[in-house]
Scaffold this active site. Structure first.
Site, PDB file in Angstrom:
ATOM      1  CE  LYS A  57       5.793   2.923   3.837  1.00  0.00           C
ATOM      2  NZ  LYS A  57       4.183   3.319   3.638  1.00  0.00           N
TER       3      LYS A  57
ATOM      4  CB  THR B 105       4.922  12.887   1.126  1.00  0.00           C
ATOM      5  OG1 THR B 105       3.462  12.920   1.051  1.00  0.00           O
ATOM      6  CG2 THR B 105       5.496  11.782   1.950  1.00  0.00           C
TER       7      THR B 105
ATOM      8  CD  GLU C 146      10.200  10.470 -11.378  1.00  0.00           C
ATOM      9  OE1 GLU C 146       9.320  10.929 -11.588  1.00  0.00           O
ATOM     10  OE2 GLU C 146      11.164   9.932 -11.885  1.00  0.00           O
TER      11      GLU C 146
ATOM     12  CB  CYS D 103       1.564  10.852 -11.274  1.00  0.00           C
ATOM     13  SG  CYS D 103       2.531   9.300 -12.291  1.00  0.00           S
TER      14      CYS D 103
ATOM     15  CD  GLU E 215      -1.183  15.127  -7.678  1.00  0.00           C
ATOM     16  OE1 GLU E 215      -0.551  15.265  -6.389  1.00  0.00           O
ATOM     17  OE2 GLU E 215      -0.901  14.374  -8.318  1.00  0.00           O
TER      18      GLU E 215
HETATM   19  P1  NDP Z   1       2.088  10.027  -0.463  1.00  0.00           P
HETATM   20  O1  NDP Z   1       3.074  11.226  -0.856  1.00  0.00           O
HETATM   21  O2  NDP Z   1       1.148  10.197   0.557  1.00  0.00           O
HETATM   22  O3  NDP Z   1       2.783   8.682  -0.110  1.00  0.00           O
HETATM   23  C1  NDP Z   1       3.676   8.108  -1.183  1.00  0.00           C
HETATM   24  C2  NDP Z   1       4.397   6.917   0.032  1.00  0.00           C
HETATM   25  O4  NDP Z   1       5.249   7.547   0.731  1.00  0.00           O
HETATM   26  C3  NDP Z   1       3.746   6.086   0.626  1.00  0.00           C
HETATM   27  O5  NDP Z   1       4.128   4.618   0.631  1.00  0.00           O
HETATM   28  C4  NDP Z   1       3.650   6.645   2.016  1.00  0.00           C
HETATM   29  O6  NDP Z   1       3.055   5.878   2.922  1.00  0.00           O
HETATM   30  C5  NDP Z   1       4.897   6.989   2.109  1.00  0.00           C
HETATM   31  N1  NDP Z   1       5.105   8.314   3.240  1.00  0.00           N
HETATM   32  C6  NDP Z   1       4.233   9.085   3.601  1.00  0.00           C
HETATM   33  N2  NDP Z   1       4.816   9.961   4.405  1.00  0.00           N
HETATM   34  C7  NDP Z   1       5.972   9.577   4.694  1.00  0.00           C
HETATM   35  C8  NDP Z   1       7.263  10.104   5.135  1.00  0.00           C
HETATM   36  N3  NDP Z   1       6.983  11.114   6.346  1.00  0.00           N
HETATM   37  N4  NDP Z   1       8.377   9.460   5.064  1.00  0.00           N
HETATM   38  C9  NDP Z   1       8.500   8.404   4.324  1.00  0.00           C
HETATM   39  N5  NDP Z   1       7.464   7.928   3.568  1.00  0.00           N
HETATM   40  C10 NDP Z   1       6.200   8.650   3.786  1.00  0.00           C
HETATM   41  O7  NDP Z   1       1.623   9.630  -1.824  1.00  0.00           O
HETATM   42  P2  NDP Z   1       0.318   8.807  -2.351  1.00  0.00           P
HETATM   43  O8  NDP Z   1       0.711   7.610  -1.709  1.00  0.00           O
HETATM   44  O9  NDP Z   1      -1.146   9.581  -1.735  1.00  0.00           O
HETATM   45  O10 NDP Z   1       0.379   8.863  -3.947  1.00  0.00           O
HETATM   46  C11 NDP Z   1      -0.429   9.947  -4.612  1.00  0.00           C
HETATM   47  C12 NDP Z   1       0.708  11.029  -5.042  1.00  0.00           C
HETATM   48  O11 NDP Z   1       1.765  10.300  -5.667  1.00  0.00           O
HETATM   49  C13 NDP Z   1       0.160  11.937  -5.856  1.00  0.00           C
HETATM   50  O12 NDP Z   1       0.519  13.026  -5.607  1.00  0.00           O
HETATM   51  C14 NDP Z   1       0.811  11.493  -7.311  1.00  0.00           C
HETATM   52  O13 NDP Z   1       0.625  12.702  -8.188  1.00  0.00           O
HETATM   53  C15 NDP Z   1       2.096  10.843  -7.007  1.00  0.00           C
HETATM   54  N6  NDP Z   1       2.587  10.091  -8.099  1.00  0.00           N
HETATM   55  C16 NDP Z   1       3.613  10.443  -8.719  1.00  0.00           C
HETATM   56  C17 NDP Z   1       3.998   9.624  -9.818  1.00  0.00           C
HETATM   57  C18 NDP Z   1       5.171  10.196 -10.663  1.00  0.00           C
HETATM   58  O14 NDP Z   1       5.773   9.309 -11.351  1.00  0.00           O
HETATM   59  N7  NDP Z   1       5.426  11.412 -10.749  1.00  0.00           N
HETATM   60  C19 NDP Z   1       3.446   8.509 -10.167  1.00  0.00           C
HETATM   61  C20 NDP Z   1       2.194   7.896  -9.096  1.00  0.00           C
HETATM   62  C21 NDP Z   1       2.097   8.894  -8.074  1.00  0.00           C
HETATM   63  P3  NDP Z   1       1.572   5.692   3.348  1.00  0.00           P
HETATM   64  O15 NDP Z   1       0.681   5.323   2.252  1.00  0.00           O
HETATM   65  O16 NDP Z   1       1.601   4.713   4.633  1.00  0.00           O
HETATM   66  O17 NDP Z   1       1.126   7.091   3.776  1.00  0.00           O
END
Ligand code: NDP
Length: 485
Positions: free
Chosen positions: A173, A230, A248, A282, A384
């Site tokens: 997803k 999340t 992650e 990130c 963040e």
């Molecule tokens: P989110 O946590 O908002 O979303 C990540 C994914 O989870 C998306 O596909 C999102 O779908 C989905 N999601 C959201 N809510 C749920 C739920 N309740 N159950 C299951 N899946 C869910 O993160 P972002 O997309 O905003 O990404 C940014 C974040 O990711 C930042 O905090 C960044 O630091 C972190 N990140 C960490 C990395 C690492 O390797 N440590 C690398 C890259 C980013 P949808 O988009 O449809 O809401």
């Protein structure tokens, strides 16, 4: 207009409830396509297909699975420009970055894990003359993969490739904001002849499709990259089901710049580590700590360099930064900057929206922004932002540097800039970060452990860490018959 369909059981299908979401292009804010607003029923169909496909896929030899992965890599490579254009259009990043970083790394993810699985070692323990223990690693089952919007294909394939290589089947997803290149990957996977149901893509909202994937009883493993909040919600759903969980998460990454650093190298790299991909990585630096004796010089040179960064059309080769991923994200970033100023932090440069040609007016651009933060208490030093905003703060001595660097809930990445080997080793050990770069940034070797400490994650990915995570290790104790019995 690009219409995305779910990819389930080897077929491109409309979502069961027939609902679609608009996909907005960050470049100019117009609708560039639609994607399925999938429901739990779509997830369930994909999980069923993945379960059916599992025994045969797991039953292939490593070499047979690796050949599929190499084929997928070759096909992506053969249409690199198409993928790069889609990633830039969908995410807002400069096309040159997608072409030189995102898509090549996605290709490399498939090649790397195809090779890695062929070289994976298993263990045997000779307990006594006639007793052997050996361990075998076997695929877990249906892997649920959830990825974010900042490096869409790069991070999605970082999960898909090891999951498939080790014999799992997949339901992925991708982020609702950036599903375009995932849909191109689905086309490649179909063309590569991957057996039906082995790799499925279901698009839509995290709170709906994502949640249904996490909660599905037939998905024993969830690999999630995204925000720390999340992850807490996912953990609550997954824990009672005893799923394997890899998280992650976010960061608030410090750069520690000691007075004895190679100034020009530290300066140029810190500009890059702060603002590459609009600061939406990130691993991007977000808090810069500089030793007092160097502070004024560094501040002047850094702000001057940041002012020269070109924000503009992601299609243009000379744009260093493109647009942020969404209107809502830009509002969030601007909210942080506004509140920081209200808290009394001085704005050294940036803030607000750049002047751009009228065709880009609807896009989600934001100026690279530097704030002066005297201490670590303000909201912007703790939360963040995940955008083109950094803070500059002086430190007195080594202990002060480490205290300040470690003053958040996060522990993902850090950079250390010093010519002194002792300081480098000490700081690398003392800083709370799963990933430490000394005198460089984002130099990656895919075999190394990747992941965060504290609230930045649980578990490690990369090389054998991924191969271990996507498999269950089973110990087998074998009693051999005695020589004369
Ligand atoms: P989110 O946590 O908002 O979303 C990540 C994914 O989870 C998306 O596909 C999102 O779908 C989905 N999601 C959201 N809510 C749920 C739920 N309740 N159950 C299951 N899946 C869910 O993160 P972002 O997309 O905003 O990404 C940014 C974040 O990711 C930042 O905090 C960044 O630091 C972190 N990140 C960490 C990395 C690492 O390797 N440590 C690398 C890259 C980013 P949808 O988009 O449809 O809401």
């Amino acid at each position: 207009m690009h219409q995305i369909l779910n990819f389930v059981d080897g077929r491109f299908v409309t979502p069961i409830e027939g609902r679609f979401l608009d996909n907005y292009g960050p470049r100019d804010g117009t609708v560039i396509g639609q994607l399925p607003d999938s429901s739990a029923a779509d997830i369930d169909a994909a999980v069923k297909a993945a379960r059916r496909a599992f025994p045969a896929w797991e039953g292939l030899t490593r070499g047979e699975r690796a050949r599929y992965l190499y084929r997928i890599a070759d096909l992506i490579e053969s249409r690199l420009e198409v993928f790069a254009e889609a990633e830039s259009l969908d995410q807002g990043k400069p096309i040159h970055l997608a072409r030189s970083v995102d898509i090549p790394r996605a290709i490399e993810n498939f090649r790397f894990f195809a090779g890695a699985v062929l070289h994976q070692e298993e263990k045997a323990f000779q307990t006594s003359a006639n007793v052997i223990n050996y361990s075998r690693r076997q695929a877990v089952g249906v892997a649920g993969l959830i990825s974010p919007w900042n490096l869409p294909l790069y991070l999605l394939t970082w999960k898909v490739a090891p999951a498939l290589a080790t014999g799992n089947t997949v339901v992925a997803k991708p982020s609702e904001l950036t599903s375009f290149t995932a849909s191109l990957l689905a086309e490649v996977i179909a063309e590569a002849g991957l057996p039906e149901g082995v790799c499925n893509f279901v698009y839509g909202l995290g709170s709906k499709a994502g949640d249904a994937l996490v909660a599905h009883p037939d998905v024993p493993l969830i690999s999630f990259t995204g925000g720390t909040e999340t992850a807490a919600a996912i953990g609550k759903r997954a824990a009672p089901l005893y799923k394997k969980l890899s998280l992650e998460l976010g960061g608030k990454n410090p750069a520690l710049i000691f007075a004895d650093c190679d100034f020009e190298t530290a300066l140029a790299a810190t500009v890059r580590s702060s603002f590459t991909n609009q600061g939406e990585i990130c691993l991007c630096t977000s808090r810069i700590f500089v030793e007092e004796s160097l502070f004024e010089r560094f501040k002047g040179a850094f702000v001057a360099a940041v002012k020269t960064l070109r924000v503009g059309d992601p299609r243009h080769e000379d744009s260093f930064m493109g647009a942020l991923v969404s209107a809502a994200h830009r509002e969030k970033v601007n909210g942080f900057v506004t509140r920081a100023r209200e808290e009394g932090l001085a704005l050294l440069c940036g803030g607000g929206v750049p002047e751009l040609p009228s065709e880009l007016k609807g896009g989600y651009y934001y100026n690279p922004t530097v704030l002066l933060a005297p201490d670590t208490n303000s909201e912007i030093m703790q939360q963040e932002v995940f955008g083109p905003v950094v803070t500059l703060t002086p430190f007195r001595d080594y202990d002060d540097a480490i205290t300040k660097a470690n003053s958040t809930r996060y522990g993902l990445a850090a950079t250390i800039w010093t010519q002194n080997l002792d300081t480098a080793h000490r700081a690398a050990a003392d800083v709370d970060a799963g990933l430490v770069w000394v005198n460089t940034w984002m130099l990656r070797d895919l075999r190394t452990p990747f992941g965060g400490m504290k609230d930045s994650g649980v578990g490690r990915e990369g090389g054998n860490y991924s191969l271990d995570y996507y498999t269950e290790e089973k110990n087998i104790c074998l009693q051999l018959s005695k020589p004369n019995s």
